[in-house]
Motif scaffolding. Structure first.
Motif, mmCIF file in Angstrom:
data_model
loop_
_atom_site.group_PDB
_atom_site.id
_atom_site.type_symbol
_atom_site.label_atom_id
_atom_site.label_comp_id
_atom_site.label_asym_id
_atom_site.label_seq_id
_atom_site.Cartn_x
_atom_site.Cartn_y
_atom_site.Cartn_z
ATOM 1 N N TYR A 37 -6.246 12.777 -36.358
ATOM 2 C CA TYR A 37 -7.075 13.298 -35.264
ATOM 3 C C TYR A 37 -6.567 12.869 -33.898
ATOM 4 O O TYR A 37 -5.867 11.871 -33.751
ATOM 5 C CB TYR A 37 -8.535 12.879 -35.449
ATOM 6 N N GLY A 39 -8.556 12.815 -29.938
ATOM 7 C CA GLY A 39 -9.815 13.027 -29.233
ATOM 8 C C GLY A 39 -9.607 13.673 -27.873
ATOM 9 O O GLY A 39 -8.627 13.393 -27.182
ATOM 10 N N ASP A 41 -11.955 14.270 -24.512
ATOM 11 C CA ASP A 41 -13.226 14.154 -23.797
ATOM 12 C C ASP A 41 -13.472 15.400 -22.966
ATOM 13 O O ASP A 41 -12.528 16.064 -22.495
ATOM 14 C CB ASP A 41 -13.235 12.909 -22.915
ATOM 15 N N LEU A 71 -11.090 16.188 -32.203
ATOM 16 C CA LEU A 71 -12.385 15.532 -31.994
ATOM 17 C C LEU A 71 -12.860 15.769 -30.569
ATOM 18 O O LEU A 71 -12.219 15.339 -29.601
ATOM 19 C CB LEU A 71 -12.276 14.031 -32.256
ATOM 20 N N GLY A 73 -15.231 14.954 -27.534
ATOM 21 C CA GLY A 73 -15.917 13.738 -27.111
ATOM 22 C C GLY A 73 -17.278 14.005 -26.512
ATOM 23 O O GLY A 73 -17.564 13.585 -25.373
ATOM 24 N N ASN A 126 -17.994 13.775 -31.666
ATOM 25 C CA ASN A 126 -18.471 12.417 -31.904
ATOM 26 C C ASN A 126 -19.914 12.186 -31.475
ATOM 27 O O ASN A 126 -20.513 11.147 -31.786
ATOM 28 C CB ASN A 126 -17.534 11.366 -31.293
ATOM 29 N N GLN A 178 -14.445 4.375 -29.235
ATOM 30 C CA GLN A 178 -13.294 5.107 -29.777
ATOM 31 C C GLN A 178 -12.890 4.527 -31.127
ATOM 32 O O GLN A 178 -12.541 5.269 -32.053
ATOM 33 C CB GLN A 178 -12.120 5.050 -28.802
ATOM 34 N N ASP A 181 -15.279 5.770 -33.658
ATOM 35 C CA ASP A 181 -14.945 7.149 -34.033
ATOM 36 C C ASP A 181 -13.931 7.176 -35.169
ATOM 37 O O ASP A 181 -14.071 7.961 -36.119
ATOM 38 C CB ASP A 181 -14.355 7.895 -32.833
ATOM 39 N N GLN A 194 -4.713 8.252 -36.273
ATOM 40 C CA GLN A 194 -5.137 8.654 -34.936
ATOM 41 C C GLN A 194 -3.897 8.765 -34.052
ATOM 42 O O GLN A 194 -3.044 7.880 -34.051
ATOM 43 C CB GLN A 194 -6.107 7.651 -34.311
#
Length: 414
Positions: A37, A39, A41, A71, A73, A126, A178, A181, A194
């Protein structure tokens, strides 16, 4: 020696900066489908070119038979990532976060294949677990596994503490969330890896450690280098601002033009990073020089734009550029800038119009452009920076402004 096709190509393309226990990750990638994954935001309603390295990593992972997880955020955006920022992010309300998330999901969708297969991508949020998280529960379960001394040693944290703005306690919690997550994605979706930019290394390693300490599982972290141009400029910035992936913020033509304007020294790197051309073909293109290198830049622009906006839009952008630059036509699909009819009737000083149209970052830069002979109106060189440009300059309902040979805007009344 690496065995997994994903890591082999990731290294060959220059995607890998750091990796935790790469030999063990390589073995896991060879043993079966690995979920990984990154992330994102939701701080704006579109991603920009600065996110492309991460998107291309997810895409490469899927091309080699593994499962990417994008992902969103929705929870962490409420805090804001402090990594290497000079000041705290502006806090957004829930409605703005939701709108931004929808835009980012539209950005990512063309790059990945979503579905129910073992290597089909997943879009997670998340907020699904962070919104329900109790503070005391988090402190008791996760807090003992984080060392404040170690967190203070992160470059991203230390750089903020050395500035006058400091670091709020709210932002200081970001690394913990984080890490949480990563553990949650490992538990829910079996995520083993990650990935992110090199500025995320401290946060990623913290997540690896949290999973190891609480669940006794080995997971991995991999970062990509942060990209600057060969002249040292930050990747993805122009006089107009960020190079957005959303067609609503930046047209496919302008996106194509950004890549076409790549500095000579970056052509080979950017072909590796931002296209899927075979490496042997990239080596051939990168070795070109002179006028032939311009053809390589056009290929870069078309391939990068095709990934983001589709092949048809990319080829149309290339044709528009050819007509505008080589045939001298004011093609209708050039970027447009609307000016109130009454303002055109009165006339607008040339330096100001070039600035407002985004062809210069400031009035001073526009004046220098005109003095240096780099500005044109309707393909004629402009020498007077204060010359009024107005209705008399309209040709077929538009005025073509040009900065150098590569940047053009059509000014229309509206």
């Amino acid at each position: 020696m690496l065995q997994s096709p994903f890591l082999i190509e990731a290294h060959a393309r220059g995607y890998v900066f750091q990796c935790t226990d790469e030999a063990a990750l390589d073995a896991a990638l060879c043993a079966g489908v690995v979920s990984a994954y990154i992330g994102f935001d939701c701080t704006a309603d579109s991603l920009h070119v600065g996110h492309m390295m991460q998107i291309m990593l997810l895409r490469l992972l899927q091309r080699h038979g593994h499962r990417p997880v994008a992902l969103m955020g929705g929870g962490t955006t409420r805090i804001g990532d402090p990594s290497f920022r000079e000041e705290a992010r502006q806090l957004l309300d829930d409605a703005q976060i939701a709108a931004n998330m929808a835009g980012i999901q539209r950005n990512i969708a063309p790059f990945l294949r979503f579905g129910d297969g073992p290597a089909d991508a997943i879009m997670a949020n998340n907020a699904d677990w962070l919104d329900r998280l109790g503070y005391i529960e988090l402190l008791r379960e996760v807090g003992p596994h984080f060392s404040v001394n170690r967190m203070l040693s992160f470059d991203s944290v230390r750089s903020r503490l050395e500035r006058e703005q400091g670091l709020t306690f709210l932002e200081f919690n970001y690394s913990i969330l984080q890490s949480y997550d990563f553990r949650e994605l490992n538990r829910r979706h079996g995520v083993l890896l990650q990935m992110g930019g090199s500025d995320q290394w401290g946060n990623i390693v913290s997540g690896v450690e949290l999973v190891r300490r609480t669940d006794q599982r080995q997971v991995f972290g991999l970062t990509a280098p942060l990209i600057t141009t060969s002249s040292g400029a930050k990747m993805g910035k122009t006089a107009k601002g960020a190079v957005w992936l959303s067609g609503e913020r930046l047209s496919a033509y302008e996106y194509w033009q950004f890549w076409r304007n790549t500095e000579d020294g970056d052509v080979g790197r950017f072909l590796r990073f931002f296209t899927e051309l075979p490496l042997h073909e990239i080596d051939r293109l990168a070795a070109l020089d002179g006028a032939a290198l311009n053809e390589a830049k056009k290929i870069l622009a078309t391939e990068a734009t095709a990934l983001c906006h589709g092949r048809a839009a990319a080829e149309q952008a290339g044709e528009t550029a050819r007509r505008a630059f080589e045939a001298g036509e004011a093609a209708e699909s050039l970027p447009g800038f609307a000016v109130a009819p009454e303002a055109l009737a009165a006339g607008i000083p040339a330096f100001r119009l070039f600035t407002e149209a985004g062809l210069a970052a400031s009035n001073g830069e526009a004046r220098r452009l005109i003095r240096g002979g780099g500005a044109r109106v309707n393909d004629e060189r402009l020498s007077d920076e204060a010359r009024l440009i107005g209705a008399d300059d309209l040709r077929d309902g538009a005025i073509k402004l040009s900065a150098g040979r590569k940047q053009h805007v059509l000014v229309r009344p509206g």
